[in-house]
Every structure is written in C-alpha cells, then in structure tokens.
Design a protein around this motif. Structure first.
Motif, PDB file in Angstrom:
ATOM      1  N   PHE A   5      -9.187  12.447  11.698  1.00  0.00           N
ATOM      2  CA  PHE A   5      -9.516  13.494  10.887  1.00  0.00           C
ATOM      3  C   PHE A   5     -10.638  13.542   9.875  1.00  0.00           C
ATOM      4  N   PRO A   6     -10.751  14.699   9.206  1.00  0.00           N
ATOM      5  CA  PRO A   6     -12.103  14.763   8.477  1.00  0.00           C
ATOM      6  C   PRO A   6     -11.714  14.271   7.292  1.00  0.00           C
ATOM      7  N   ARG A   7     -12.597  13.973   6.347  1.00  0.00           N
ATOM      8  CA  ARG A   7     -12.669  13.281   5.268  1.00  0.00           C
ATOM      9  C   ARG A   7     -12.571  14.359   4.084  1.00  0.00           C
ATOM     10  N   GLY A   8     -11.774  13.988   3.126  1.00  0.00           N
ATOM     11  CA  GLY A   8     -11.504  14.886   1.945  1.00  0.00           C
ATOM     12  C   GLY A   8     -10.129  14.691   1.226  1.00  0.00           C
ATOM     13  N   THR A   9      -9.256  15.654   0.800  1.00  0.00           N
ATOM     14  CA  THR A   9      -8.219  15.329   0.131  1.00  0.00           C
ATOM     15  C   THR A   9      -6.912  16.180   0.639  1.00  0.00           C
ATOM     16  N   ILE A  10      -5.805  15.499   0.658  1.00  0.00           N
ATOM     17  CA  ILE A  10      -4.552  15.989   0.941  1.00  0.00           C
ATOM     18  C   ILE A  10      -3.736  15.939  -0.591  1.00  0.00           C
ATOM     19  N   CYS A  11      -3.686  16.931  -0.899  1.00  0.00           N
ATOM     20  CA  CYS A  11      -2.873  16.845  -2.171  1.00  0.00           C
ATOM     21  C   CYS A  11      -1.386  16.477  -1.930  1.00  0.00           C
ATOM     22  N   ILE A  12      -0.545  15.779  -3.110  1.00  0.00           N
ATOM     23  CA  ILE A  12       0.765  15.481  -2.918  1.00  0.00           C
ATOM     24  C   ILE A  12       1.776  16.555  -2.364  1.00  0.00           C
ATOM     25  N   GLU A  13       1.471  17.919  -2.935  1.00  0.00           N
ATOM     26  CA  GLU A  13       2.059  19.051  -2.368  1.00  0.00           C
ATOM     27  C   GLU A  13       2.131  19.232  -0.850  1.00  0.00           C
ATOM     28  N   ASP A  14       1.222  18.807  -0.145  1.00  0.00           N
ATOM     29  CA  ASP A  14       0.912  19.204   1.128  1.00  0.00           C
ATOM     30  C   ASP A  14       1.280  17.746   1.896  1.00  0.00           C
ATOM     31  N   LEU A  15       1.688  16.627   1.410  1.00  0.00           N
ATOM     32  CA  LEU A  15       1.873  15.311   2.121  1.00  0.00           C
ATOM     33  C   LEU A  15       3.588  15.713   2.694  1.00  0.00           C
ATOM     34  N   GLU A  16       3.502  14.995   4.042  1.00  0.00           N
ATOM     35  CA  GLU A  16       4.929  14.871   4.578  1.00  0.00           C
ATOM     36  C   GLU A  16       5.189  13.475   5.128  1.00  0.00           C
ATOM     37  N   ILE A  17       6.447  13.238   4.991  1.00  0.00           N
ATOM     38  CA  ILE A  17       7.045  11.947   5.518  1.00  0.00           C
ATOM     39  C   ILE A  17       6.547  11.834   6.942  1.00  0.00           C
ATOM     40  N   GLY A  18       6.042  10.773   7.529  1.00  0.00           N
ATOM     41  CA  GLY A  18       5.666  10.494   8.794  1.00  0.00           C
ATOM     42  C   GLY A  18       3.987  10.874   9.213  1.00  0.00           C
ATOM     43  N   MET A  19       3.477  11.688   7.943  1.00  0.00           N
ATOM     44  CA  MET A  19       2.135  11.893   8.322  1.00  0.00           C
ATOM     45  C   MET A  19       1.132  10.666   8.363  1.00  0.00           C
ATOM     46  N   GLN A  20       0.539  10.718   9.308  1.00  0.00           N
ATOM     47  CA  GLN A  20      -0.423   9.354   9.798  1.00  0.00           C
ATOM     48  C   GLN A  20      -1.997   9.833  10.089  1.00  0.00           C
ATOM     49  N   ARG A  21      -2.882   8.798   9.374  1.00  0.00           N
ATOM     50  CA  ARG A  21      -4.176   8.768   9.771  1.00  0.00           C
ATOM     51  C   ARG A  21      -4.662   7.648  10.095  1.00  0.00           C
ATOM     52  N   HIS A  22      -6.016   7.459  10.585  1.00  0.00           N
ATOM     53  CA  HIS A  22      -6.450   6.098  11.115  1.00  0.00           C
ATOM     54  C   HIS A  22      -7.784   6.088  11.338  1.00  0.00           C
ATOM     55  N   ALA A  73     -10.130   2.533   3.051  1.00  0.00           N
ATOM     56  CA  ALA A  73     -11.045   3.403   3.395  1.00  0.00           C
ATOM     57  C   ALA A  73     -10.264   4.745   4.098  1.00  0.00           C
ATOM     58  N   VAL A  74      -9.056   4.392   4.847  1.00  0.00           N
ATOM     59  CA  VAL A  74      -8.249   5.439   5.190  1.00  0.00           C
ATOM     60  C   VAL A  74      -7.519   6.073   4.065  1.00  0.00           C
ATOM     61  N   ILE A  75      -7.228   5.579   3.183  1.00  0.00           N
ATOM     62  CA  ILE A  75      -6.477   5.808   1.952  1.00  0.00           C
ATOM     63  C   ILE A  75      -7.481   6.832   1.116  1.00  0.00           C
ATOM     64  N   GLY A  76      -8.460   6.196   0.744  1.00  0.00           N
ATOM     65  CA  GLY A  76      -9.516   6.855  -0.005  1.00  0.00           C
ATOM     66  C   GLY A  76     -10.384   7.937   0.451  1.00  0.00           C
ATOM     67  N   GLU A  77     -10.151   7.994   1.673  1.00  0.00           N
ATOM     68  CA  GLU A  77     -10.993   9.041   2.454  1.00  0.00           C
ATOM     69  C   GLU A  77     -10.270  10.189   3.168  1.00  0.00           C
ATOM     70  N   GLN A  78      -8.922   9.721   3.788  1.00  0.00           N
ATOM     71  CA  GLN A  78      -8.391  10.522   4.487  1.00  0.00           C
ATOM     72  C   GLN A  78      -6.928  11.089   4.171  1.00  0.00           C
ATOM     73  N   LEU A  79      -6.084  10.041   3.777  1.00  0.00           N
ATOM     74  CA  LEU A  79      -4.784  10.277   3.381  1.00  0.00           C
ATOM     75  C   LEU A  79      -4.307   9.071   2.220  1.00  0.00           C
ATOM     76  N   PRO A  80      -4.117   9.788   1.039  1.00  0.00           N
ATOM     77  CA  PRO A  80      -4.215  11.357   0.623  1.00  0.00           C
ATOM     78  C   PRO A  80      -5.707  11.627   0.555  1.00  0.00           C
ATOM     79  N   THR A  84      -7.235   9.742  -4.609  1.00  0.00           N
ATOM     80  CA  THR A  84      -6.378   8.790  -4.715  1.00  0.00           C
ATOM     81  C   THR A  84      -6.758   7.796  -5.469  1.00  0.00           C
ATOM     82  N   ILE A  85      -5.581   7.221  -6.534  1.00  0.00           N
ATOM     83  CA  ILE A  85      -5.955   6.048  -7.104  1.00  0.00           C
ATOM     84  C   ILE A  85      -4.778   4.981  -6.797  1.00  0.00           C
ATOM     85  N   TYR A  86      -5.400   3.855  -6.299  1.00  0.00           N
ATOM     86  CA  TYR A  86      -4.633   2.655  -5.594  1.00  0.00           C
ATOM     87  C   TYR A  86      -3.763   2.065  -6.838  1.00  0.00           C
ATOM     88  N   MET A  87      -2.481   1.728  -6.554  1.00  0.00           N
ATOM     89  CA  MET A  87      -1.591   1.258  -7.533  1.00  0.00           C
ATOM     90  C   MET A  87      -0.973  -0.149  -7.188  1.00  0.00           C
TER      91      MET A  87
END
Length: 147
Positions: A5-22, A73-80, A84-87
């Motif tokens: 998927f393209p790089r960018g941002t998926i805001c928490i309001e648009d996230l869904e359980i099971g959503m996946q990126r790679h 890279a997946v977390i910071g560029e695609q999902l979310p 995104t801030i790593y905790m």
C-alpha cells in the motif's frame, strides 16, 4: 523494497481490527555492513564468513534488529504510518536471516484503544513463507482530532 500500500497515514479513527500491511525486502551484504556501521555491532557472525562458518549458523546472518527494523518501516510508513509513535515491541527470533534472503515484514491490527490512541499490532517476518520473527508492538496512533 515492495510495499502493498502507499506510504502515508491511517488515523486511529480509520483503523480496523484485522487491517494488515506488509513490505518485502531482500537483505543484502550492503544492508548488513551499513547496519553494523550505524549500530556499532560488528559481531563477526554478521561480517566474517570464515568465522560464521564455525558457528551454529554455518554462515553469515543478518543482525536480528535489522530484520526487526523492517517492522518499524511498515509501522512508520504504512500502518498506522506517518505520525505514529512506537511505545513498545516484543520480539522472538525464530530463525536466522541470511544475506540474499527476501524478508516479508507484516503488521496486523489486533486491538484499538480509541480513548488512549493506543493500537496493539501483531508483527511478523517471514522468509520463503517460514517465520523468522514474531512479536507484538504497541503504538500511539495519529488522530484526526490532534494531528
């Protein structure tokens, strides 16, 4: 590197359980050398074939954290994605990654806490369909309200 998927941002309001990126990336000798330089981890199992032949791995392997970096890279560029801030991240290394291996890093949304903007992600890496790393990440996701 190949993203699904393209790089960018998926805001928490648009996230869904099971959503996946790679993403998929071949780990090269240059990647291992650069990681050794940046991290200062010059363990000869990563850099010296003759030395590595006499280890349980019977050859050179990539740094485990280089492989884990693909998850970042997946977390910071695609999902979310961006913002995104790593905790936290747990990791279990299951098999070595060798120079020339093609790694598929996958991230899947497992839980969403909208009130705290926290998202729990299943994190995995595979080589030729075989798991080489499994773990779980907790992140602070971007929000349309605040970001």
């Amino acid at each position: 590197m190949l993203d699904n998927f393209p790089r960018g941002t998926i805001c928490i309001e648009d996230l869904e359980i099971g959503m996946q990126r790679h993403l998929t990336k071949e780990v090269t000798d240059r990647d291992i050398e650069l990681f050794a330089e940046v991290s200062t981890d010059r363990n000869p199992v990563h850099l010296d074939e003759a030395y590595a032949q006499d280890t349980i791995f019977e050859g050179r392997i990539a740094h485990g954290m280089l492989t884990a970096g693909l998850i970042s890279a997946v977390i910071g560029e695609q999902l979310p994605g961006h913002g995104t801030i790593y905790m936290g991240q747990s990791l279990k290394f299951l098999a070595p990654v060798r120079p020339g291996d093609v790694v598929r890093a996958e991230v899947t949304v497992m839980e969403i806490d909208h009130a705290k903007r926290r998202v729990t992600l299943k994190t995995e890496c595979h080589v030729a369909g075989k798991p080489v790393l499994k773990g779980e990440a907790t992140v602070l996701a971007p929000s349309k309200k605040f970001d």
